[in-house]
Scaffold this active site. Sequence first.
Site, mmCIF file in Angstrom:
data_model
loop_
_atom_site.group_PDB
_atom_site.id
_atom_site.type_symbol
_atom_site.label_atom_id
_atom_site.label_comp_id
_atom_site.label_asym_id
_atom_site.label_seq_id
_atom_site.Cartn_x
_atom_site.Cartn_y
_atom_site.Cartn_z
ATOM 1 N N TRP C 156 0.817 -1.226 0.000
ATOM 2 C CA TRP C 156 0.000 0.000 0.000
ATOM 3 C C TRP C 156 0.843 1.265 0.000
ATOM 4 O O TRP C 156 0.509 2.213 0.703
ATOM 5 C CB TRP C 156 -0.872 0.084 1.262
ATOM 6 C CG TRP C 156 -1.709 -1.091 1.574
ATOM 7 C CD1 TRP C 156 -1.634 -1.857 2.685
ATOM 8 C CD2 TRP C 156 -2.780 -1.610 0.799
ATOM 9 N NE1 TRP C 156 -2.582 -2.820 2.658
ATOM 10 C CE2 TRP C 156 -3.311 -2.690 1.503
ATOM 11 C CE3 TRP C 156 -3.330 -1.269 -0.440
ATOM 12 C CZ2 TRP C 156 -4.369 -3.446 1.026
ATOM 13 C CZ3 TRP C 156 -4.382 -1.998 -0.909
ATOM 14 C CH2 TRP C 156 -4.890 -3.069 -0.185
ATOM 15 N N THR C 158 1.954 4.662 -1.008
ATOM 16 C CA THR C 158 1.612 5.844 -1.797
ATOM 17 C C THR C 158 2.891 6.373 -2.450
ATOM 18 O O THR C 158 3.919 6.466 -1.774
ATOM 19 C CB THR C 158 1.003 6.926 -0.879
ATOM 20 O OG1 THR C 158 -0.159 6.389 -0.272
ATOM 21 C CG2 THR C 158 0.645 8.180 -1.656
ATOM 22 N N ARG C 243 -1.242 12.660 10.337
ATOM 23 C CA ARG C 243 -2.698 12.647 10.534
ATOM 24 C C ARG C 243 -3.297 14.037 10.413
ATOM 25 O O ARG C 243 -4.473 14.175 10.051
ATOM 26 C CB ARG C 243 -3.027 12.039 11.900
ATOM 27 C CG ARG C 243 -2.883 10.550 11.839
ATOM 28 C CD ARG C 243 -2.959 9.883 13.183
ATOM 29 N NE ARG C 243 -2.559 8.485 13.005
ATOM 30 C CZ ARG C 243 -1.974 7.745 13.932
ATOM 31 N NH1 ARG C 243 -1.732 8.245 15.132
ATOM 32 N NH2 ARG C 243 -1.651 6.506 13.666
ATOM 33 N N ILE C 337 -28.215 14.455 -2.041
ATOM 34 C CA ILE C 337 -28.820 15.736 -2.444
ATOM 35 C C ILE C 337 -28.830 15.866 -3.965
ATOM 36 O O ILE C 337 -29.743 16.445 -4.550
ATOM 37 C CB ILE C 337 -28.063 16.911 -1.771
ATOM 38 C CG1 ILE C 337 -28.370 16.902 -0.264
ATOM 39 C CG2 ILE C 337 -28.429 18.256 -2.402
ATOM 40 C CD1 ILE C 337 -27.550 17.883 0.554
ATOM 41 N N GLU C 363 -3.209 5.816 7.327
ATOM 42 C CA GLU C 363 -2.540 6.494 8.450
ATOM 43 C C GLU C 363 -3.277 6.232 9.764
ATOM 44 O O GLU C 363 -3.433 7.108 10.594
ATOM 45 C CB GLU C 363 -2.333 7.988 8.158
ATOM 46 C CG GLU C 363 -1.447 8.156 6.920
ATOM 47 C CD GLU C 363 -0.727 9.476 6.820
ATOM 48 O OE1 GLU C 363 -0.657 10.222 7.809
ATOM 49 O OE2 GLU C 363 -0.216 9.759 5.719
ATOM 50 N N THR C 365 -6.571 3.498 10.926
ATOM 51 C CA THR C 365 -8.025 3.456 10.693
ATOM 52 C C THR C 365 -8.738 4.232 11.800
ATOM 53 O O THR C 365 -8.147 4.547 12.834
ATOM 54 C CB THR C 365 -8.526 1.996 10.723
ATOM 55 O OG1 THR C 365 -8.249 1.456 12.024
ATOM 56 C CG2 THR C 365 -7.841 1.143 9.661
HETATM 57 C C1 LIG Z 1 -4.576 3.725 -0.884
HETATM 58 C C2 LIG Z 1 -3.752 3.432 0.304
HETATM 59 C C3 LIG Z 1 -2.557 4.110 0.494
HETATM 60 C C4 LIG Z 1 -1.748 3.790 1.585
HETATM 61 N N1 LIG Z 1 -0.547 4.420 1.698
HETATM 62 C C5 LIG Z 1 0.331 3.967 2.638
HETATM 63 C C6 LIG Z 1 1.645 4.451 2.687
HETATM 64 O O1 LIG Z 1 2.033 5.324 1.890
HETATM 65 N N2 LIG Z 1 2.511 3.940 3.576
HETATM 66 C C7 LIG Z 1 2.139 2.985 4.449
HETATM 67 O O2 LIG Z 1 2.957 2.540 5.222
HETATM 68 N N3 LIG Z 1 0.880 2.508 4.439
HETATM 69 C C8 LIG Z 1 -0.027 2.955 3.559
HETATM 70 N N4 LIG Z 1 -1.301 2.458 3.524
HETATM 71 C C9 LIG Z 1 -1.661 1.403 4.467
HETATM 72 C C10 LIG Z 1 -2.660 1.806 5.522
HETATM 73 O O3 LIG Z 1 -2.093 2.656 6.458
HETATM 74 C C11 LIG Z 1 -3.219 0.539 6.138
HETATM 75 O O4 LIG Z 1 -4.044 -0.061 5.159
HETATM 76 C C12 LIG Z 1 -3.985 0.803 7.392
HETATM 77 O O5 LIG Z 1 -3.122 1.136 8.427
HETATM 78 C C13 LIG Z 1 -4.833 -0.411 7.813
HETATM 79 O O6 LIG Z 1 -4.098 -1.566 7.805
HETATM 80 P P1 LIG Z 1 -4.646 -2.917 7.120
HETATM 81 O O7 LIG Z 1 -5.083 -2.555 5.767
HETATM 82 O O8 LIG Z 1 -3.652 -3.973 7.275
HETATM 83 O O9 LIG Z 1 -5.930 -3.285 7.967
HETATM 84 P P2 LIG Z 1 -5.974 -4.164 9.283
HETATM 85 O O10 LIG Z 1 -4.967 -3.716 10.234
HETATM 86 O O11 LIG Z 1 -5.962 -5.598 8.902
HETATM 87 O O12 LIG Z 1 -7.414 -3.784 9.826
HETATM 88 C C14 LIG Z 1 -8.636 -4.427 9.420
HETATM 89 C C15 LIG Z 1 -9.796 -3.872 10.272
HETATM 90 O O13 LIG Z 1 -9.590 -4.208 11.634
HETATM 91 C C16 LIG Z 1 -9.599 -3.059 12.448
HETATM 92 N N5 LIG Z 1 -8.667 -3.246 13.543
HETATM 93 C C17 LIG Z 1 -7.356 -3.645 13.487
HETATM 94 N N6 LIG Z 1 -6.838 -3.671 14.704
HETATM 95 C C18 LIG Z 1 -7.821 -3.292 15.567
HETATM 96 C C19 LIG Z 1 -7.889 -3.150 16.976
HETATM 97 N N7 LIG Z 1 -6.833 -3.364 17.753
HETATM 98 N N8 LIG Z 1 -9.056 -2.771 17.516
HETATM 99 C C20 LIG Z 1 -10.133 -2.522 16.749
HETATM 100 N N9 LIG Z 1 -10.121 -2.628 15.397
HETATM 101 C C21 LIG Z 1 -8.972 -3.027 14.836
HETATM 102 C C22 LIG Z 1 -9.201 -1.934 11.514
HETATM 103 O O14 LIG Z 1 -9.651 -0.675 12.003
HETATM 104 C C23 LIG Z 1 -9.910 -2.347 10.256
HETATM 105 O O15 LIG Z 1 -11.250 -1.979 10.324
HETATM 106 C C24 LIG Z 1 -2.153 2.795 2.491
HETATM 107 C C25 LIG Z 1 -3.369 2.149 2.319
HETATM 108 C C26 LIG Z 1 -4.162 2.450 1.238
HETATM 109 C C27 LIG Z 1 -5.446 1.698 1.063
#
Ligand SMILES: Cc1cc2nc3c(=O)[nH]c(=O)nc-3n(C[C@H](O)[C@H](O)[C@H](O)COP(=O)(O)OP(=O)(O)OC[C@H]3O[C@@H](n4cnc5c(N)ncnc54)[C@H](O)[C@@H]3O)c2cc1C
Lengths: 249, 322, 379
Positions: C156, C158, C243, C337, C363, C365
């Site tokens: 992921w 950017t 953030r 709307i 950055e 969730t």
């Molecule tokens: C378009 C895009 C650009 C990005 N750019 C960058 C970048 O430049 N650099 C970089 O390093 N990353 C980047 N990311 C990554 C992004 O920061 C992660 O996708 C994000 O941190 C979530 O991680 P994950 O996708 O592994 O989800 P997961 O960690 O697997 O989470 C899945 C779900 O579980 C929830 N969850 C997880 N842990 C907990 C908890 N302890 N308690 C409650 N809920 C929880 C989450 O909120 C989410 O709803 C990018 C992502 C996207 C989609």
Amino acid sequence: MKILVCISNVPDTTTKVKFKEGDSLFDDSGVQWIINPWDELALTRAMELKEDAGNSVNEICVIHVGGASADATLRKALAIGADKAVRIDACPADAYHVAGQIAEYLKENPFDIILSGIESSDYNGSSVGAMIAEFMDYPGISSVTSVNLDDDDIQINRAIPGGKQVLKTEAPFVAVVQKGIATEPRIPSMRGIMMARKKPLEVKPAVELEVLTESIKFELPQEKGACKMIDSESAEQLVELLKNEAKVL
Amino acid sequence: MSVIAFAKNWNGKFKNSTFELVSYTKALANQLNTNMVVLSIGEVAEEELKLLGNYGADKVLTVSNPQLNTLTSRAYADIVAKAANSVEAEVIVLSDNNSGKAIAPRVSVKLKAGHVAAVQELPLSLDPFVVKKSVFSGKAFGHIQIKSDKKILTIAKNCFGLVANPCDVAIEEFALDIDTNLFKVKIIQEEEQKDKVILSDADIVVSAGRGMRSPENWTPVEELAEVLGAATACSRPVSDEGWRGHEEHVGQTGKVIAPNLYIAAGISGAIQHVAGISRSKCIVAINTDPEAPIFSVADYGIVGDVMDVLPRLTKALRNSKS
Amino acid sequence: MNFEFTEEQLMIRDAARDFAQRELLPGVIERDEKAIYPTEQVKKLGELGFLGMLVGLDYDGGGMDTISYVLAMEEISKIDSSVSVIMSVNNSLVCWGVEKYGTEEQKQKYLKPMARGEKIGAFLLSEPEAGSDATSQRTTAVDMGDHYLVNGTKNWITSGKTASTYIVIAQTNPELKHRGINALIVEADSEGISVGPHENKMGMRASDTHSVMFNNVKVPKENLLGEEGFGFKFAMKSLEGGRIGIASQALGIASGAYELALKYAQERKTFGKEIINHQAIAFKLADMATEIEAARFFCLKAAWLKDQGKPYGHASAMAKLYAAETAMKVTTEAVQIHGGYGYVKEYHVERLMRDAKLTQIYEGTSEIQKIVISRGLVD
Ligand SMILES: Cc1cc2nc3c(=O)[nH]c(=O)nc-3n(C[C@H](O)[C@H](O)[C@H](O)COP(=O)(O)OP(=O)(O)OC[C@H]3O[C@@H](n4cnc5c(N)ncnc54)[C@H](O)[C@@H]3O)c2cc1C
Ligand SMILES: Cc1cc2nc3c(=O)[nH]c(=O)nc-3n(C[C@H](O)[C@H](O)[C@H](O)COP(=O)(O)OP(=O)(O)OC[C@H]3O[C@@H](n4cnc5c(N)ncnc54)[C@H](O)[C@@H]3O)c2cc1C
């Protein structure tokens, strides 16, 4: 060579105008002020000339006649790239008054090229540039669409109805510029905005000058009647209406 | 005391706007109970000068010096001021076109005459002397009082119309020394498109916007303009994109025009565009979007595709002519 | 307390607005639809100094405060978030860390070209198995004496393909857990790096998001950021500032959608009146305006704290959470709307709605922000 660009501070072009105090004053509440679009283009062209090594333009100054509320606009001009800004502290009464103030400044601080926009989009007087030329007894060129300097040789294009003219003149002169003088106004860069802080913005007292005209009242144009809609298949009907109802054919 | 009008010629010919100027000035002279003088600069044939008499001019001053055949605002302003002084003019009137805009401000400074540009009608009152002009790019009108003894106006096109008023004209040469110092600007080249209708003069204008989609699609616009004897114009993005020349751009930052008929094809009618056309007598809008703001300023509207509607309109006009 | 912006801050806002209107609006729909990277637009953004606006003047940046950054991010995000995310990552995740923790040599070599916008930076934290839980880094940076040897996969990312400079978070001492993690500056053209295909995303489709694979990549020792073992803390600190950027992006997406909805509601007529005159629509707009204003205050407060040199991690998490939720809600209402028109691309709001979704995810969730915020409550 030094270039002076006259700047007028006008309501944003999207402003819906309103008046107050019995329609005697422009209601500027909520109005966004901008550099008059043509003045902004004039400044852009001045910058381009300065950046071109093929001539000796080394200073661009912007000048405005008005109150402190225009300082933000002048700072923007500095951020775009003017070296210096001057504000003559006076309530601009009419074009004669504004041009007279600028001419007074010019007498003490000569410039080679004076650029002014074709009109300011508020009072649409379209006369400041030509009046400065007259006050100073300089050549003045109107409808200017380009100013070029080749080794300080001045060449100017001017729009004439249905065509254009290429002219030569000598400095000092006043050019009243319109669309075409530069393609697009410049957006100030971060660096420009930072530098603007350090550039001089001089405020000069106004001189006594007669005020020859005064605006006493404003009115809004009459609302248009409803638009008559015509079916897209019936071009004949439109021709008929234009002939017999509107009587414009 | 008198009122003087400066009648500009184009290659020795006057235009309708010149006759409108004369009509206006005559009416103003009548209001002020004084006589009117028309000034002409550059070589103009006597026949042409006499045409001014059709609209109320009884005295024409002419400076028929070939050196003055092309406009030099400094020299022209000098002559206008001198002529105004010689006839003790109280009001000086010019057309609000390129030359009027260049000359009037200079004369204003020379004579300390309060100047108002783009005047819309005869003065609202004579004492105080108040005129109405358009302000905020056509979005409003202002009532402006001129306080100085001498006054100078430029009048907006189509604000008054032509008023026939046949008079016997006396044509006099206005003799004066012309200061050669005033010719510092040299014309080195000139281009004119002879066959095209000039936008700022046109009675009918066919204007097109981004709704045409591409510069290759302009044929229907040009064909319609041709049957109508109209000038062509465009919106700003169209000239910014280079689809059409800058000289066609109308609106707040382009030309402000006031034709009898303005046809807007594929133009949304943004406030800045409307500022340049709102004084048109009749506006026709053609747009695929029934909500387009242009319809709120138009007199007649057609909701439809320009590529269908324009050719149909051209055909209907051809048929109605023959 | 002073709610006035300075003349300069307003000038930056206007410059960003002009840029967005003039350079970003034309073609934004097509770039989104076809996922075309905004090469020209990013170049111009760099020339104007936006890509390094927070970097000090000494390092060729704009020397602007964070308040100005919020204003600029909002204006750009109103039109094109694919562009603003590139700006946000470069400014607050990459340049910030190098300026704050880098050595003078690192700043001269890496920071300056990024601040000038000539080179783009990327921040490589997330992994296939380490998203929300960033401590479980599987990418390794083994200390080989005179260099680190990096192996692993980042997800992921950017600007993954466009960037010239990567900040890579990797594990050097697994036994120390997150205290064994390092942050390294890695040149993107180093041998052993390969970039995966462009992710075909729901929103922000024009920004380039890629996986980046490391296979025995040698990184000189002098490219370590901060001290040995500082990497995890470095990443968390960077995200605190990041953030503010994403919160402002969410704010911009919301206010962009709101402005379109407000305009549309004044034009569109049903049952004989403009729809804004139906109370159901007027109240929606009132809610939208209120929430956007609250989100704006959150963003500005966090920015102000940062500018004052005060702790801002808690405030930036609140800003990010609230602004992202607001963006999602407001864009959904903006589509509503617009009715059917809102559901097609020409009216922009459906794109803003798709873009808004991402601000709740990256950055940290929304759920993770709540963890950050709640931990802050009891600390
Ligand atoms: C378009 C895009 C650009 C990005 N750019 C960058 C970048 O430049 N650099 C970089 O390093 N990353 C980047 N990311 C990554 C992004 O920061 C992660 O996708 C994000 O941190 C979530 O991680 P994950 O996708 O592994 O989800 P997961 O960690 O697997 O989470 C899945 C779900 O579980 C929830 N969850 C997880 N842990 C907990 C908890 N302890 N308690 C409650 N809920 C929880 C989450 O909120 C989410 O709803 C990018 C992502 C996207 C989609
Ligand atoms: C400082 C400033 C100054 C400005 N000055 C001016 C100015 O002087 N003059 C000016 O014009 N603009 C000016 N503008 C720009 C103005 O805001 C508008 O952007 C512009 O007028 C829009 O041009 P348009 O109507 O051609 O294009 P659009 O707004 O894109 O409109 C195209 C129209 O065509 C219609 N259309 C599309 N396809 C078809 C079809 N096949 N058949 C029929 N209709 C179709 C669409 O429904 C739409 O209404 C200025 C802007 C600023 C910021």
